[in-house]
Design a protein around this motif. Structure first.
Motif, PDB file in Angstrom:
ATOM      1  N   MET A  22      21.353  29.775  -0.506  1.00  0.00           N
ATOM      2  CA  MET A  22      20.287  28.888  -0.932  1.00  0.00           C
ATOM      3  C   MET A  22      20.241  27.628  -0.074  1.00  0.00           C
ATOM      4  O   MET A  22      21.249  26.933   0.048  1.00  0.00           O
ATOM      5  N   PRO A  23      19.093  27.296   0.527  1.00  0.00           N
ATOM      6  CA  PRO A  23      19.007  26.089   1.336  1.00  0.00           C
ATOM      7  C   PRO A  23      18.929  24.837   0.469  1.00  0.00           C
ATOM      8  O   PRO A  23      18.728  24.913  -0.746  1.00  0.00           O
ATOM      9  N   ALA A  24      19.056  23.700   1.101  1.00  0.00           N
ATOM     10  CA  ALA A  24      19.000  22.444   0.365  1.00  0.00           C
ATOM     11  C   ALA A  24      17.621  22.208  -0.226  1.00  0.00           C
ATOM     12  O   ALA A  24      17.481  21.585  -1.266  1.00  0.00           O
ATOM     13  N   GLY A  25      16.574  22.720   0.416  1.00  0.00           N
ATOM     14  CA  GLY A  25      15.240  22.555  -0.120  1.00  0.00           C
ATOM     15  C   GLY A  25      14.615  21.227   0.263  1.00  0.00           C
ATOM     16  O   GLY A  25      15.185  20.416   0.985  1.00  0.00           O
ATOM     17  N   LEU A  26      13.410  20.993  -0.260  1.00  0.00           N
ATOM     18  CA  LEU A  26      12.654  19.808   0.100  1.00  0.00           C
ATOM     19  C   LEU A  26      13.032  18.571  -0.704  1.00  0.00           C
ATOM     20  O   LEU A  26      12.836  17.452  -0.249  1.00  0.00           O
ATOM     21  N   TRP A  27      13.555  18.765  -1.900  1.00  0.00           N
ATOM     22  CA  TRP A  27      13.659  17.644  -2.818  1.00  0.00           C
ATOM     23  C   TRP A  27      14.847  16.740  -2.525  1.00  0.00           C
ATOM     24  O   TRP A  27      15.993  17.162  -2.584  1.00  0.00           O
ATOM     25  N   THR A  28      14.541  15.497  -2.211  1.00  0.00           N
ATOM     26  CA  THR A  28      15.531  14.438  -2.037  1.00  0.00           C
ATOM     27  C   THR A  28      15.051  13.227  -2.828  1.00  0.00           C
ATOM     28  O   THR A  28      13.898  13.178  -3.294  1.00  0.00           O
ATOM     29  N   HIS A  29      15.921  12.247  -2.953  1.00  0.00           N
ATOM     30  CA  HIS A  29      15.541  11.016  -3.650  1.00  0.00           C
ATOM     31  C   HIS A  29      14.324  10.375  -2.981  1.00  0.00           C
ATOM     32  O   HIS A  29      13.368   9.964  -3.645  1.00  0.00           O
ATOM     33  N   ASP A  30      14.329  10.298  -1.656  1.00  0.00           N
ATOM     34  CA  ASP A  30      13.226   9.662  -0.929  1.00  0.00           C
ATOM     35  C   ASP A  30      11.928  10.444  -1.084  1.00  0.00           C
ATOM     36  O   ASP A  30      10.847   9.857  -1.199  1.00  0.00           O
ATOM     37  N   ALA A  31      12.030  11.788  -1.089  1.00  0.00           N
ATOM     38  CA  ALA A  31      10.829  12.612  -1.228  1.00  0.00           C
ATOM     39  C   ALA A  31      10.169  12.381  -2.587  1.00  0.00           C
ATOM     40  O   ALA A  31       8.941  12.292  -2.690  1.00  0.00           O
ATOM     41  N   VAL A  32      10.986  12.285  -3.640  1.00  0.00           N
ATOM     42  CA  VAL A  32      10.434  12.055  -4.981  1.00  0.00           C
ATOM     43  C   VAL A  32       9.834  10.655  -5.070  1.00  0.00           C
ATOM     44  O   VAL A  32       8.764  10.443  -5.651  1.00  0.00           O
ATOM     45  N   GLN A  33      10.522   9.700  -4.481  1.00  0.00           N
ATOM     46  CA  GLN A  33      10.114   8.303  -4.587  1.00  0.00           C
ATOM     47  C   GLN A  33       8.723   8.056  -4.000  1.00  0.00           C
ATOM     48  O   GLN A  33       7.965   7.229  -4.503  1.00  0.00           O
ATOM     49  N   VAL A  34       8.388   8.791  -2.942  1.00  0.00           N
ATOM     50  CA  VAL A  34       7.109   8.559  -2.262  1.00  0.00           C
ATOM     51  C   VAL A  34       5.934   9.186  -3.004  1.00  0.00           C
ATOM     52  O   VAL A  34       4.779   8.864  -2.735  1.00  0.00           O
ATOM     53  N   LEU A  35       6.201  10.068  -3.972  1.00  0.00           N
ATOM     54  CA  LEU A  35       5.117  10.747  -4.688  1.00  0.00           C
ATOM     55  C   LEU A  35       4.204   9.773  -5.420  1.00  0.00           C
ATOM     56  O   LEU A  35       2.991   9.991  -5.493  1.00  0.00           O
ATOM     57  N   ALA A  36       4.778   8.720  -5.966  1.00  0.00           N
ATOM     58  CA  ALA A  36       3.982   7.773  -6.745  1.00  0.00           C
ATOM     59  C   ALA A  36       2.877   7.148  -5.906  1.00  0.00           C
ATOM     60  O   ALA A  36       1.761   6.912  -6.400  1.00  0.00           O
ATOM     61  N   ASP A  37       3.163   6.892  -4.633  1.00  0.00           N
ATOM     62  CA  ASP A  37       2.158   6.274  -3.761  1.00  0.00           C
ATOM     63  C   ASP A  37       1.206   7.295  -3.155  1.00  0.00           C
ATOM     64  O   ASP A  37       0.011   7.031  -3.020  1.00  0.00           O
ATOM     65  N   ARG A  38       1.725   8.469  -2.797  1.00  0.00           N
ATOM     66  CA  ARG A  38       0.903   9.437  -2.072  1.00  0.00           C
ATOM     67  C   ARG A  38       0.137  10.384  -2.993  1.00  0.00           C
ATOM     68  O   ARG A  38      -0.860  10.961  -2.574  1.00  0.00           O
ATOM     69  N   LEU A  39       0.628  10.575  -4.227  1.00  0.00           N
ATOM     70  CA  LEU A  39      -0.049  11.468  -5.180  1.00  0.00           C
ATOM     71  C   LEU A  39      -0.278  10.723  -6.496  1.00  0.00           C
ATOM     72  O   LEU A  39       0.322  11.029  -7.526  1.00  0.00           O
ATOM     73  N   PRO A  40      -1.173   9.743  -6.514  1.00  0.00           N
ATOM     74  CA  PRO A  40      -1.345   8.890  -7.699  1.00  0.00           C
ATOM     75  C   PRO A  40      -1.935   9.597  -8.909  1.00  0.00           C
ATOM     76  O   PRO A  40      -1.801   9.099 -10.034  1.00  0.00           O
ATOM     77  N   LEU A  41      -2.576  10.751  -8.717  1.00  0.00           N
ATOM     78  CA  LEU A  41      -3.205  11.462  -9.838  1.00  0.00           C
ATOM     79  C   LEU A  41      -2.291  12.508 -10.454  1.00  0.00           C
ATOM     80  O   LEU A  41      -2.686  13.200 -11.395  1.00  0.00           O
ATOM     81  N   LEU A  42      -1.078  12.629  -9.970  1.00  0.00           N
ATOM     82  CA  LEU A  42      -0.177  13.699 -10.390  1.00  0.00           C
ATOM     83  C   LEU A  42       0.167  13.597 -11.877  1.00  0.00           C
ATOM     84  O   LEU A  42       0.607  12.548 -12.357  1.00  0.00           O
ATOM     85  N   LYS A  43      -0.035  14.715 -12.593  1.00  0.00           N
ATOM     86  CA  LYS A  43       0.272  14.770 -14.024  1.00  0.00           C
ATOM     87  C   LYS A  43       1.390  15.756 -14.339  1.00  0.00           C
ATOM     88  O   LYS A  43       2.097  15.585 -15.333  1.00  0.00           O
ATOM     89  N   HIS A  44       1.524  16.802 -13.502  1.00  0.00           N
ATOM     90  CA  HIS A  44       2.603  17.785 -13.713  1.00  0.00           C
ATOM     91  C   HIS A  44       3.401  17.923 -12.430  1.00  0.00           C
ATOM     92  O   HIS A  44       2.839  17.991 -11.336  1.00  0.00           O
ATOM     93  N   LEU A  45       4.733  17.987 -12.585  1.00  0.00           N
ATOM     94  CA  LEU A  45       5.620  18.101 -11.432  1.00  0.00           C
ATOM     95  C   LEU A  45       6.730  19.087 -11.747  1.00  0.00           C
ATOM     96  O   LEU A  45       7.277  19.083 -12.853  1.00  0.00           O
ATOM     97  N   GLU A  46       7.033  19.934 -10.772  1.00  0.00           N
ATOM     98  CA  GLU A  46       8.210  20.800 -10.861  1.00  0.00           C
ATOM     99  C   GLU A  46       9.054  20.564  -9.626  1.00  0.00           C
ATOM    100  O   GLU A  46       8.555  20.623  -8.500  1.00  0.00           O
TER     101      GLU A  46
END
Length: 352
Positions: free
Chosen positions: A111-135
């Motif tokens: 299994m690879p490390a994948g995309l999810w890191t602390h920094d990746a999650v942190q930037v979602l608030a600014d880049r995806l302001p309409l986000l209502k569901h997240l997995e």
């Protein structure tokens, strides 16, 4: 093309990653591609046995296909790549429309490390302001850490106390660009527990720490993929060349406790600072959290299965009451493999 009718705005490639099909659709039906609202696909440059049998050796057509859509609203990706910043750029292209984002790396032997890191999650608030569901995916290590602490700030307080008591820290000048200690830094490895407290302060933040600070989410699914070794959430998974010999039941109480702690963190993080502001603030937006524990299972003759145990935490919009519900046991959770005819025609279009 005779395989997809994309006029509905819903395109589902299942667990496949047909880059050639995406390229042809984009070339032959650009107007229909632009109108897609919901997309599900895999993201894999190599074959993943028992999981992604149809992959794209060149991922550029996949990124281009996602970017060619004008206003994507829901995106689900089964990811098998370790470091793919190009995918993030394709996703952020839909910051004006995306309301649901699900990226999960299924369990596999490597299994690879994948995309999810602390920094990746942190930037979602600014880049995806309409986000209502997240997995997203979180590591078992941070899940264990959350479970072991009754408050997310315990480690920070302990580190602060040690720093004040440590003569060494008093002799070390504070750099001007030093960042404040995060709410949930990673605990040091066991063999390094006796090192200077500054080591703990330098650890990177957890994915969960960033996720619980996201405002506006109404639902979230968190995957904590378990290894074969025993953990707080399930016993050791033992298997032989012929399949699983011991596939233990999950520790429901520990899983429920962790789910409730994470859910409570969302409530705390969405409130402003002072007590007066907290009383006047609207209730937390999050109404549903699913904490899912995926785990691989080798059945008779080593047939592979993606299994998972889930805990659901729900808040009643009317009363605000919170309930915690657990599944009865392990269940399969991956989409079905495409039918043989469909799979054969896709492979032909992909040039295989």
């Amino acid at each position: 093309m005779g395989i997809f009718d994309i006029s509905s705005g819903n395109v589902d490639f299942g667990i496949t990653c047909p880059g050639t099909v995406m390229r042809d659709l984009q070339h032959d039906e650009p107007e229909q591609v632009a109108k897609i609202k919901t997309l599900q696909t895999s993201y894999s440059s190599t074959q993943k046995a028992y999981q992604c049998d149809l992959w794209s050796t060149d991922l550029r057509p996949v990124n281009s296909f996602i970017t060619a859509i004008d206003g994507l609203e829901e995106l689900t990706i089964y990811n098998y790549e370790r470091d793919v910043p190009a995918l993030w750029e394709a996703i952020f292209h839909h910051g004006h429309s995306l309301r649901s984002l699900a990226i999960h790396t299924p369990t596999c032997s490597s299994m690879p490390a994948g995309l999810w890191t602390h920094d990746a999650v942190q930037v979602l608030a600014d880049r995806l302001p309409l986000l209502k569901h997240l997995e997203l995916d979180a590591s078992p290590a941070e899940a264990e850490f959350y479970l072991a602490n009754t408050s997310s700030n315990i480690w920070r307080r302990l580190s602060s106390i040690k720093a004040h008591l440590s003569p060494k820290s008093l002799l070390s000048p504070m750099k001007k660009d030093t960042l404040p200690v995060a709410d949930i830094p990673s605990p040091p490895p066991k063999e390094e527990e006796d090192q200077a407290p500054s080591t703990a302060n330098e650890q990177k933040d957890w994915v969960l720490d960033a996720a619980t600070k996201l405002h506006g989410l109404e639902s979230i699914r968190i995957n904590v993929s378990l290894e074969d070794a025993a953990s707080s959430f399930a016993g050791e998974h033992k298997w032989t060349i012929m399949g699983s010999s011991v596939f233990p039941e999950p520790n429901k109480q520990a899983c429920q406790d962790l789910a409730r702690k994470i859910f409570d963190q969302f409530s705390q993080q969405t409130q402003p600072g002072s007590e007066q502001e907290q009383a006047a603030a609207p209730p937390a937006a999050l109404t549903h959290l699913e904490l899912r524990f995926p785990r691989r299972l080798f059945d008779d003759r080593c047939q592979f299965w993606n299994m998972a145990f889930s805990v659901h935490v729900r808040r009643s919009p009317g009363t605000g009451a919170v309930e915690v519900l657990a599944d009865e046991g392990w269940k399969t959770y991956m989409p079905d493999t495409p039918p043989p005819l469909y799979d054969m025609r896709i492979k032909m279009l992909n040039g295989w």
